[in-house]
Every structure is written in structure tokens, then in C-alpha cells.
Design an enzyme around this catalytic site. Structure first.
Site, PDB file in Angstrom:
ATOM      1  CG  ASP A  74     -14.180 -32.797  14.315  1.00  0.00           C
ATOM      2  OD1 ASP A  74     -15.346 -33.384  14.837  1.00  0.00           O
ATOM      3  OD2 ASP A  74     -14.151 -31.612  14.047  1.00  0.00           O
TER       4      ASP A  74
ATOM      5  CG  HIS B  55     -19.356 -34.040   6.338  1.00  0.00           C
ATOM      6  ND1 HIS B  55     -19.562 -34.373   7.833  1.00  0.00           N
ATOM      7  CD2 HIS B  55     -19.101 -32.664   6.579  1.00  0.00           C
ATOM      8  CE1 HIS B  55     -19.647 -33.392   8.566  1.00  0.00           C
ATOM      9  NE2 HIS B  55     -19.395 -32.308   7.820  1.00  0.00           N
TER      10      HIS B  55
ATOM     11  CG  ASP C 153     -18.791 -29.489  16.568  1.00  0.00           C
ATOM     12  OD1 ASP C 153     -17.904 -28.830  16.734  1.00  0.00           O
ATOM     13  OD2 ASP C 153     -18.692 -30.707  16.122  1.00  0.00           O
TER      14      ASP C 153
END
Length: 410
Positions: free
Chosen positions: A233, A236, A323
Site C-alpha cells: 500500500d 511510492h 480507497d
């Protein structure tokens, strides 16, 4: 409110003074230094641009410059026998440079403050007024005008004047104030921003924080030996060296370990860096980001009839992720079935989120939701293969598997 922040509230705190230099005090020190030096006939250096402000511990009006370097640049024989005149002209030249540097800092700080206020108001608009936001109805501690951007050492919730007083009485206090970074638009995902925010601070290698690396290595061992794979999750937002070390370890324990990554770098080239460094199997992609049928789906089909490697990373395509907002709220209940069908058509792995097939009509908040999902069974409030969207999903998934197994690419 914007006008109040920028014109009334923020100016009284003179935040630029934590970054600017006290010109009068600095010139006083400079005069004292020059009075002890012999005045040369020519300057040792003419590189005026080397005079830069050093912020030190970021105390109010305590920034400095290199006065020894300044003496080499500004102090030399200009005319006449009077050393006093030479000192005053040197001080005047340094004063001009300091005023200029303070002006640059002032402009930069003001630019940051304007950006901060605009971002604050943007967050407020989203939380209270945006059609796709949570639509808070009143300002409370639980639903504030804007969330707290910083974590304080003792969890205090103080007036700015009290915070400033704490900083002035204990200079180490500010070392423990940390930022909640949130999602930083257009930031460089390869930059390790975990070094100075409220995140686990791994450093660059094991020796920088052995206890933390050992803890996460044990966590990775448990995951890799319990499951077939894992979703990374916010991939980045994890320092690349950390993710690479831990995923290499997971593959040592489980060579077939499947790595699914949520990766939003804004660049295919940067995505490729993460994919190659971490040996990512699939990237999370969502149907809710598409405006039209072919918008998101077409981009996930692998090109056919090409004798070289595929151009893009394999996608793991979701009709809804945890999300995403609820499509029933965002669009309509009629949107749910064709959306699932579109996802099943994509020539890649498919995924969904618990609640989608059961037509839960609201977003399930993974942070705050405390209720249990319905049990599987044939009772009134239980779900089974004949309830809600589940029968249709079974058909879609069987068809998706059949198309893949027979070599279809669209």
C-alpha cells in the site's frame, strides 16, 4: 478567511525572522572584526555570491553569514589613508548584500505561506463542500476547519503563542515537531521524504536503525511464510532501499511471492524504476478513475503481435479499491453491474473490495469503521452465492478465466 490569514493573522508572527539575519547586529560584529585586521590593497575575492545566509538552529533573527569570507570580499583599500572610511565602505557593501538576501528569504517565505493557506482552504473546501468529499456539517475537534499538519512532542494542542514560547525556552523542542506529509502533489517519489516527517525513519542502511529493520524483517517473514503474496500500500511513499531489501528477503523465503503494488508516481518511467527494483508482479489500477468505457480499460490491454517485451507493467484491475468512494454514492446502483462487466473484459488480473458485491451503499472507511461484515450463510442478513451482485460476479469471473485460458487478448 484567506484575507484574514494572510493580512492579519500570519504577519504578526513574523515567521520570516526564523530565516533572516539581523543586519544591525551583524554589521556591529563585522566592524569589530575589521578593526582587528590590516586593510589589504585589493580584495582577496570578488565572489559576492558566496555570501549566503546560514540558518543554524532556526532561532528568531539568529541566522548568520561567514564574516571572515565577507572581510576578504568587501574590506580593502579604496582611497585615502583612513582605515575608518574603508571599514565603513566595507560595512555598507555587506549591508547591501544582507538586505538583498533578507529580501529573497522574505519573498520565499511569503510564497510558502500563500501556498500553505491555499492548501489549507483547499482541504477545507474538500471536507465541507466538495461533491466527492465527506461533507462535514460543522466545525468540531473531530471535523476541524483543517486537520493538524504537525505532531507535537507531547501531543499538545496549543495556541501558536504558547508553541513559540516553548521553542524560545527549549531550543530542542522544535526538533521533535514532525510534519504529517499526507499526499504531496508532484513530489518526487524517489526522494526519501520519510527522513523528516512522522514516519518510520529507517535511514539508508541496516546500521542506521537496527531495531526497526529487524522488526520489519520479522514482519516480512511472517507475511511471506503465511500468504502467497502481499499488496504494498502506498508503495511510492516507502523509501525504495527499504522496500527493495524487504521484498528481496520475502523472495528468499518464498520465491513465488506475489507483489502487488499501489503505485502513483505520475510517470511511466518512474513506475518502471519501482517495478524493476522491487520485482513487482502487478500494479493496482482502478475502474473508478475512468470517465468513459475505454478510458481506463484500453490502457490495460497488453499489445498483441509484438515480438518484443510488453510495453507496460502487468495490471491488477479493480472495480473498486478500499480507497475509492462507493460507486453507488458517486454514480448510481445501476452503475455497479456494467462496471464489474467492464473490469472482467480487461486482459489482466481482476480484483474487488469487500462490500462491492453486496451492494453496500456507502464507503467503508478502513480506518474508522468498527462494524463487522455480514457472515456467509442463508440467513436474512447473511450473504451467499445467490445474493446481490455475487451471482453475476461468478459468471463474469468464469468468463474472464475462460477467455484468458483460451488466449483471447480482448
Amino acid at each position: 478567511i484567506r484575507r484574514y490569514f494572510l493580512n492579519d493573522l500570519l504577519p504578526k508572527y513574523k515567521l520570516h525572522e526564523y530565516y533572516t539575519i539581523n543586519v544591525e547586529e551583524t554589521l556591529k560584529e563585522f566592524r569589530e572584526l575589521l578593526s582587528t585586521l590590516e586593510c589589504p590593497l585589493v580584495p582577496y575575492s570578488e565572489e559576492d555570491h558566496l555570501i549566503q545566509i546560514k540558518h543554524g538552529k532556526y532561532e528568531r533573527l539568529k541566522s548568520t553569514v561567514d564574516l571572515d569570507l565577507a572581510s576578504q570580499i568587501y574590506y580593502y583599500k579604496r582611497s585615502g589613508p583612513s582605515s575608518h572610511d574603508d571599514i565603513e565602505q566595507a560595512c555598507e557593501a555587506l549591508s547591501d548584500r544582507l538586505i538583498y538576501l533578507n529580501h529573497i528569504v522574505n519573498d520565499k517565505i511569503q510564497e510558502h505561506l500563500v501556498r500553505a493557506v491555499d492548501n489549507t482552504l483547499g482541504a477545507c473546501r474538500y471536507h465541507f463542500f466538495a461533491h466527492d468529499g465527506p461533507n462535514f456539517e460543522r466545525i468540531t475537534l473531530q471535523t476541524p476547519f483543517v486537520g493538524n499538519y504537525f505532531a507535537y512532542p507531547n501531543g499538545e494542542f496549543k495556541h501558536p503563542d504558547e508553541i513559540e514560547q516553548l521553542i524560545e525556552t527549549d531550543i530542542t523542542y522544535q526538533s521533535y515537531c514532525m510534519a504529517h506529509n499526507g499526499w504531496v502533489m508532484n513530489d518526487d517519489p524517489l526522494r526519501n521524504f520519510a527522513e523528516d516527517i512522522i514516519k518510520l525513519r529507517f535511514g539508508q542502511k541496516y546500521e542506521d536503525s537496527p531495531a526497526l529493520w529487524d522488526y520489519m524483517k520479522e514482519y516480512t517473514r511472517l507475511v511471506a511464510t503465511t500468504f502467497h503474496g502481499a499488496r504494498l500500500d502506498n508503495c511510492h511513499s516507502t523509501p525504495l532501499v527499504v522496500a527493495q531489501t524487504l521484498m528481496d528477503y520475502a523472495r528468499e523465503l518464498n520465491p513465488e511471492f506475489y507483489i502487488l503494488a499501489e503505485l502513483f508516481t505520475g510517470s511511466d518511467q518512474t513506475d518502471t524504476v519501482f517495478v524493476n527494483k522491487l520485482a513487482i508482479n502487478s500494479l493496482v489500477r482502478g475502474r473508478l478513475t475512468a470517465r468513459f468505457g475505454g478510458d481506463a480499460i484500453g490502457s490495460f490491454f497488453q499489445p498483441s503481435c509484438r515480438p518484443i517485451l510488453p510495453l507496460m507493467t502487468h495490471s491488477f484491475y479493480y472495480d473498486q479499491t478500499h480507497d475509492n468512494p462507493c460507486p453507488i454514492e458517486r454514480r448510481s446502483v445501476q452503475d455497479v453491474l456494467p462496471r464489474a462487466a467492464c473490469v472482467a473484459m480487461a486482459c489482466c488480473a481482476n480484483g474487488s473490495n469487500r462490500g462491492y458485491d453486496e451492494l453496500v451503499p456507502h464507503h467503508i472507511d478502513v480506518v474508522h469503521e468498527r462494524r463487522f461484515y455480514p457472515k456467509a450463510g442463508n440467513g436474512e442478513r447473511e450473504s451467499n452465492e445467490s445474493t446481490n451482485l455475487i451471482p453475476a460476479k461468478l459468471i463474469f469471473n468464469k468468463l474472464h478465466h475462460e477467455l484468458c485460458s483460451k488466449g483471447y487478448d480482448q
